[in-house]
Design an enzyme around this catalytic site. Structure first.
Site, short mmCIF file in Angstrom:
data_model
loop_
_atom_site.label_atom_id
_atom_site.label_comp_id
_atom_site.label_asym_id
_atom_site.label_seq_id
_atom_site.Cartn_x
_atom_site.Cartn_y
_atom_site.Cartn_z
CD1 TRP A 73 5.27 -3.75 0.60
CD2 TRP A 73 3.38 -3.48 -0.76
NE1 TRP A 73 4.24 -4.01 1.23
CE2 TRP A 73 3.00 -3.58 0.79
CE3 TRP A 73 2.59 -3.36 -1.74
CZ2 TRP A 73 1.67 -3.71 0.94
CZ3 TRP A 73 1.15 -3.58 -1.52
CH2 TRP A 73 0.69 -3.66 -0.15
CG ASP B 62 9.33 0.67 -2.85
OD1 ASP B 62 9.36 1.92 -2.10
OD2 ASP B 62 8.13 0.20 -2.98
CE LYS C 62 4.88 1.79 4.74
NZ LYS C 62 3.83 0.83 5.13
#
Length: 354
Positions: A102, A169, A193
């Site tokens: 990511w 992030d 999450k």
């Protein structure tokens, strides 16, 4: 129905109380005779939801009015582009670390907007560690990092001191541990999450850093200032995911906040890592000092045991333990809502393999 021990990486386990209240709201929201799925996002009831969803984030993070909270669509992947559009000056340069899939995606998108320096990378070592040997000076418009790497099971234990804007992030470990959130100028996180179902992304941004790039033709939806002005309702927001996220954060706040969650998470991670370290049949993919408390990626040291292990954990009611397709092995995601008892079930299964 037998409830599974859900180790899925996301969408993932949420508190049972959130499922119950969400289910009730789908049938009848606030006694309105309407479902949360069909009410107007401009209705008094939902405006109250959005207002509290934004306010509770600042309470949990101990942030003041110099920060704004946004709930947006598009996932963290959209933020890979929105961040540079809002912070990378025309002709300027941003600094990034490449610590996983990511992070690499964020770098790819930022390079489409402007200049990017990758100041640290663990790609050549299959992302098995967090790079730390770098400095970030004022020559950069901002520094971007990914706090936790879901696939490879690494996590930043501390954050570098930088002489520019600090952007992170936090998709896979937000609200899981205590941090001085005021050190960050912009934080973003997909909800799926630790804070809700898929479909909404949290952005926490310091207002004073916006509007300084010199970009006059930025797509309207990409403009954080526009979303701030419209209080996260520039377009129809993802109503149900916002509501479920509010319920999740209310549950967190009611159960001791981030500090209590951190204590529970450390207990779960310690239990699982202790078994991996003491059992010669298992090992992790990453170095010990950078192990994630949220995503424990591991593998068998004897492939002949795979069939036996797979059958055992499935029989125990465990779900979502398969590793990411790009890495293989196994991945136990132990987010906030996963109880210690579920980790104990997994550990018992690991002990049973001889």
């Amino acid at each position: 129905m037998i409830k599974k021990h859900n180790f899925s990486a996301g969408p993932c386990i949420l508190p049972q109380e959130v499922f119950q209240k969400s289910a009730e709201a789908i049938l009848d929201f606030n006694g309105s005779g309407l479902s949360i799925l069909e009410i107007s996002h401009r209705s008094k009831d939902f405006v109250a939801v959005m207002d509290e969803a934004r306010a509770i984030v600042k309470r949990l993070m101990n942030l003041g009015d110099d920060y704004e909270v946004l709930y947006l669509g598009g996932g963290a992947s959209l933020q890979f582009a929105m961040v540079p559009y809002n912070l990378l000056k025309v002709g300027g340069t941003a600094a990034y670390t490449n610590t996983g899939t990511w992070a690499a995606g964020a770098i790819k998108e930022a390079k489409k907007v402007g200049n990017v320096d990758v100041v640290g990378s663990s790609k050549d070592d299959n992302y098995s560690f967090i790079p730390k040997d770098f400095t970030i000076g004022s020559e950069y418009d901002y520094f971007h990092c990914t706090s936790n790497n879901t696939i490879f099971g690494t996590q930043m234990k501390s954050f570098p001191k930088v002489d520019t804007l600090l952007v992170c992030d936090m998709s896979s470990d937000i609200f899981s541990r205590q941090l001085d959130f005021s050190k960050f100028d912009l934080i973003y996180a997909g909800a799926q999450k630790n804070m809700g179902p898929a479909g909404v992304t949290l952005v926490v941004v310091k207002k004073s850093i916006l509007g300084k790039t010199g970009r006059e033709n930025m797509p309207s939806y990409f403009d954080y200032s526009l979303h701030i002005d419209k209080e996260s309702m520039y377009n129809t927001p993802p109503v149900f995911p916002v509501y479920a996220s509010l319920l999740t954060l209310q549950h967190l706040e009611k159960n001791g906040g981030i500090a209590a969650a951190e204590s529970r998470n450390e207990a779960k991670a310690n239990l699982l890592y202790e078994e991996i370290d003491s059992n010669p049949l298992f090992e992790t993919f990453c170095v010990r000092e950078d192990r994630s408390v949220m995503n424990v990626s591991f593998k068998l040291t004897d492939d002949s045991k795979q069939e036996e292990f797979d059958a055992a954990w499935k029989a125990a009611g465990i779900n979502g333990l398969n590793g990411h397709r790009s890495l293989g092995g196994y991945r136990a995601s132990i987010y906030n809502a996963l109880p210690l008892e579920s980790v104990q079930v997994l550990v018992d299964v690991m002990k049973s393999i001889k």
